[in-house]
Design a protein around this motif. Sequence first.
Motif, PDB file in Angstrom:
ATOM      1  N   LYS A  17      17.415 -11.388  42.552  1.00  0.00           N
ATOM      2  CA  LYS A  17      16.828 -12.299  43.536  1.00  0.00           C
ATOM      3  C   LYS A  17      15.320 -12.104  43.521  1.00  0.00           C
ATOM      4  O   LYS A  17      14.814 -11.200  42.860  1.00  0.00           O
ATOM      5  N   ASN A  18      14.608 -12.940  44.222  1.00  0.00           N
ATOM      6  CA  ASN A  18      13.152 -12.824  44.261  1.00  0.00           C
ATOM      7  C   ASN A  18      12.729 -11.520  44.921  1.00  0.00           C
ATOM      8  O   ASN A  18      13.416 -11.023  45.816  1.00  0.00           O
ATOM      9  N   PRO A  19      11.581 -10.956  44.502  1.00  0.00           N
ATOM     10  CA  PRO A  19      11.089  -9.740  45.134  1.00  0.00           C
ATOM     11  C   PRO A  19      10.842  -9.955  46.630  1.00  0.00           C
ATOM     12  O   PRO A  19      10.426 -11.038  47.049  1.00  0.00           O
ATOM     13  N   VAL A  20      11.115  -8.920  47.430  1.00  0.00           N
ATOM     14  CA  VAL A  20      10.890  -8.974  48.877  1.00  0.00           C
ATOM     15  C   VAL A  20       9.669  -8.114  49.182  1.00  0.00           C
ATOM     16  O   VAL A  20       9.629  -6.933  48.831  1.00  0.00           O
ATOM     17  N   ILE A  21       8.679  -8.711  49.841  1.00  0.00           N
ATOM     18  CA  ILE A  21       7.425  -8.017  50.136  1.00  0.00           C
ATOM     19  C   ILE A  21       7.350  -7.710  51.627  1.00  0.00           C
ATOM     20  O   ILE A  21       7.597  -8.587  52.458  1.00  0.00           O
ATOM     21  N   ASN A  22       6.985  -6.470  51.953  1.00  0.00           N
ATOM     22  CA  ASN A  22       6.771  -6.038  53.329  1.00  0.00           C
ATOM     23  C   ASN A  22       5.490  -5.227  53.401  1.00  0.00           C
ATOM     24  O   ASN A  22       4.975  -4.784  52.378  1.00  0.00           O
ATOM     25  N   ILE A  23       5.008  -5.015  54.611  1.00  0.00           N
ATOM     26  CA  ILE A  23       3.844  -4.162  54.839  1.00  0.00           C
ATOM     27  C   ILE A  23       4.317  -2.952  55.635  1.00  0.00           C
ATOM     28  O   ILE A  23       4.968  -3.107  56.671  1.00  0.00           O
ATOM     29  N   SER A  24       3.982  -1.753  55.145  1.00  0.00           N
ATOM     30  CA  SER A  24       4.417  -0.525  55.827  1.00  0.00           C
ATOM     31  C   SER A  24       3.583  -0.292  57.084  1.00  0.00           C
ATOM     32  O   SER A  24       2.569  -0.968  57.308  1.00  0.00           O
ATOM     33  N   ASP A  25       4.005   0.670  57.901  1.00  0.00           N
ATOM     34  CA  ASP A  25       3.264   1.016  59.118  1.00  0.00           C
ATOM     35  C   ASP A  25       1.838   1.450  58.807  1.00  0.00           C
ATOM     36  O   ASP A  25       0.931   1.249  59.599  1.00  0.00           O
ATOM     37  N   SER A  26       1.639   2.042  57.625  1.00  0.00           N
ATOM     38  CA  SER A  26       0.301   2.502  57.235  1.00  0.00           C
ATOM     39  C   SER A  26      -0.513   1.411  56.543  1.00  0.00           C
ATOM     40  O   SER A  26      -1.641   1.641  56.120  1.00  0.00           O
ATOM     41  N   GLY A  27       0.066   0.201  56.400  1.00  0.00           N
ATOM     42  CA  GLY A  27      -0.663  -0.929  55.829  1.00  0.00           C
ATOM     43  C   GLY A  27      -0.484  -1.124  54.338  1.00  0.00           C
ATOM     44  O   GLY A  27      -1.126  -1.988  53.752  1.00  0.00           O
ATOM     45  N   ASN A  28       0.384  -0.342  53.702  1.00  0.00           N
ATOM     46  CA  ASN A  28       0.619  -0.490  52.267  1.00  0.00           C
ATOM     47  C   ASN A  28       1.618  -1.611  51.992  1.00  0.00           C
ATOM     48  O   ASN A  28       2.545  -1.829  52.762  1.00  0.00           O
ATOM     49  N   VAL A  29       1.437  -2.286  50.856  1.00  0.00           N
ATOM     50  CA  VAL A  29       2.393  -3.299  50.414  1.00  0.00           C
ATOM     51  C   VAL A  29       3.604  -2.579  49.834  1.00  0.00           C
ATOM     52  O   VAL A  29       3.465  -1.656  49.032  1.00  0.00           O
ATOM     53  N   VAL A  30       4.792  -2.999  50.266  1.00  0.00           N
ATOM     54  CA  VAL A  30       6.050  -2.431  49.772  1.00  0.00           C
ATOM     55  C   VAL A  30       6.883  -3.586  49.223  1.00  0.00           C
ATOM     56  O   VAL A  30       7.182  -4.530  49.945  1.00  0.00           O
ATOM     57  N   THR A  31       7.243  -3.507  47.942  1.00  0.00           N
ATOM     58  CA  THR A  31       8.051  -4.540  47.307  1.00  0.00           C
ATOM     59  C   THR A  31       9.408  -3.966  46.944  1.00  0.00           C
ATOM     60  O   THR A  31       9.494  -2.916  46.313  1.00  0.00           O
ATOM     61  N   THR A  32      10.458  -4.658  47.346  1.00  0.00           N
ATOM     62  CA  THR A  32      11.820  -4.259  47.028  1.00  0.00           C
ATOM     63  C   THR A  32      12.415  -5.281  46.067  1.00  0.00           C
ATOM     64  O   THR A  32      12.284  -6.489  46.289  1.00  0.00           O
ATOM     65  N   ILE A  33      13.045  -4.782  45.000  1.00  0.00           N
ATOM     66  CA  ILE A  33      13.715  -5.673  44.056  1.00  0.00           C
ATOM     67  C   ILE A  33      15.141  -5.180  43.840  1.00  0.00           C
ATOM     68  O   ILE A  33      15.447  -4.006  44.062  1.00  0.00           O
ATOM     69  N   THR A  34      16.002  -6.091  43.430  1.00  0.00           N
ATOM     70  CA  THR A  34      17.374  -5.750  43.067  1.00  0.00           C
ATOM     71  C   THR A  34      17.575  -6.158  41.617  1.00  0.00           C
ATOM     72  O   THR A  34      17.377  -7.324  41.267  1.00  0.00           O
ATOM     73  N   LEU A  35      17.933  -5.180  40.777  1.00  0.00           N
ATOM     74  CA  LEU A  35      18.171  -5.460  39.367  1.00  0.00           C
ATOM     75  C   LEU A  35      19.654  -5.594  39.091  1.00  0.00           C
ATOM     76  O   LEU A  35      20.456  -4.808  39.596  1.00  0.00           O
ATOM     77  N   PHE A  72       4.101 -11.111  39.458  1.00  0.00           N
ATOM     78  CA  PHE A  72       4.397 -11.516  38.089  1.00  0.00           C
ATOM     79  C   PHE A  72       5.879 -11.686  37.781  1.00  0.00           C
ATOM     80  O   PHE A  72       6.245 -11.946  36.640  1.00  0.00           O
ATOM     81  N   ASN A  73       6.751 -11.521  38.779  1.00  0.00           N
ATOM     82  CA  ASN A  73       8.189 -11.620  38.528  1.00  0.00           C
ATOM     83  C   ASN A  73       8.874 -12.508  39.553  1.00  0.00           C
ATOM     84  O   ASN A  73       8.391 -12.676  40.663  1.00  0.00           O
ATOM     85  N   THR A  74      10.007 -13.049  39.151  1.00  0.00           N
ATOM     86  CA  THR A  74      10.818 -13.900  40.013  1.00  0.00           C
ATOM     87  C   THR A  74      12.289 -13.650  39.679  1.00  0.00           C
ATOM     88  O   THR A  74      12.599 -12.918  38.738  1.00  0.00           O
ATOM     89  N   LYS A  75      13.170 -14.248  40.433  1.00  0.00           N
ATOM     90  CA  LYS A  75      14.600 -14.109  40.167  1.00  0.00           C
ATOM     91  C   LYS A  75      14.877 -14.475  38.711  1.00  0.00           C
ATOM     92  O   LYS A  75      14.446 -15.519  38.228  1.00  0.00           O
ATOM     93  N   GLY A  76      15.564 -13.599  37.998  1.00  0.00           N
ATOM     94  CA  GLY A  76      15.890 -13.835  36.601  1.00  0.00           C
ATOM     95  C   GLY A  76      14.945 -13.171  35.615  1.00  0.00           C
ATOM     96  O   GLY A  76      15.258 -13.087  34.432  1.00  0.00           O
ATOM     97  N   SER A  77      13.783 -12.688  36.068  1.00  0.00           N
ATOM     98  CA  SER A  77      12.840 -12.029  35.166  1.00  0.00           C
ATOM     99  C   SER A  77      13.434 -10.736  34.631  1.00  0.00           C
ATOM    100  O   SER A  77      14.076  -9.986  35.352  1.00  0.00           O
ATOM    101  N   LEU A  78      13.195 -10.467  33.357  1.00  0.00           N
ATOM    102  CA  LEU A  78      13.648  -9.241  32.717  1.00  0.00           C
ATOM    103  C   LEU A  78      12.529  -8.214  32.797  1.00  0.00           C
ATOM    104  O   LEU A  78      11.398  -8.485  32.366  1.00  0.00           O
ATOM    105  N   VAL A  79      12.823  -7.041  33.375  1.00  0.00           N
ATOM    106  CA  VAL A  79      11.815  -5.991  33.525  1.00  0.00           C
ATOM    107  C   VAL A  79      12.385  -4.636  33.113  1.00  0.00           C
ATOM    108  O   VAL A  79      13.592  -4.413  33.156  1.00  0.00           O
TER     109      VAL A  79
END
Length: 120
Positions: A17-35, A72-79
């Motif tokens: 699925k598409n990457p999920v982007i969140n912001i942590s409590d400390s302000g860092n970008v956190v990206t979760t992906i499912t392969l 740079f990635n979306t659902k279906g991208s090979l990484v």
Amino acid sequence: MFLQSDNLFTARGRLAKNPVINISDSGNVVTTITLAQKTPFKTEKNEYKTVFIEYVAVDTKNSSTATRLAEFNTKGSLVTLEGYHDSFSKKGEYVQVNRISAFRNEEGKEKTEQRRNEQK
């Protein structure tokens, strides 16, 4: 003592699925992906079984891995991912996380979308 180098992994697969982007409590970008990853095990129909594994990337002062992974990635991208297994206790609950330290696009966003359009 926990050493990051004791728990290394390399993983390759397509984003389920598409990457999920969140912001942590400390302000860092956190990206979760499912392969989606093929296993060496087969079904009764002689097809390889697929597992879906979650991985997490976090931007730091020295690295923008999470931002680049989502950009740079979306659902279906090979990484291909490199990282380490991390574990900690959070509010009395044991948590295990597969942390991404680096990735390589085998098929980025544009190529994935081009492949999809050609299959239509």
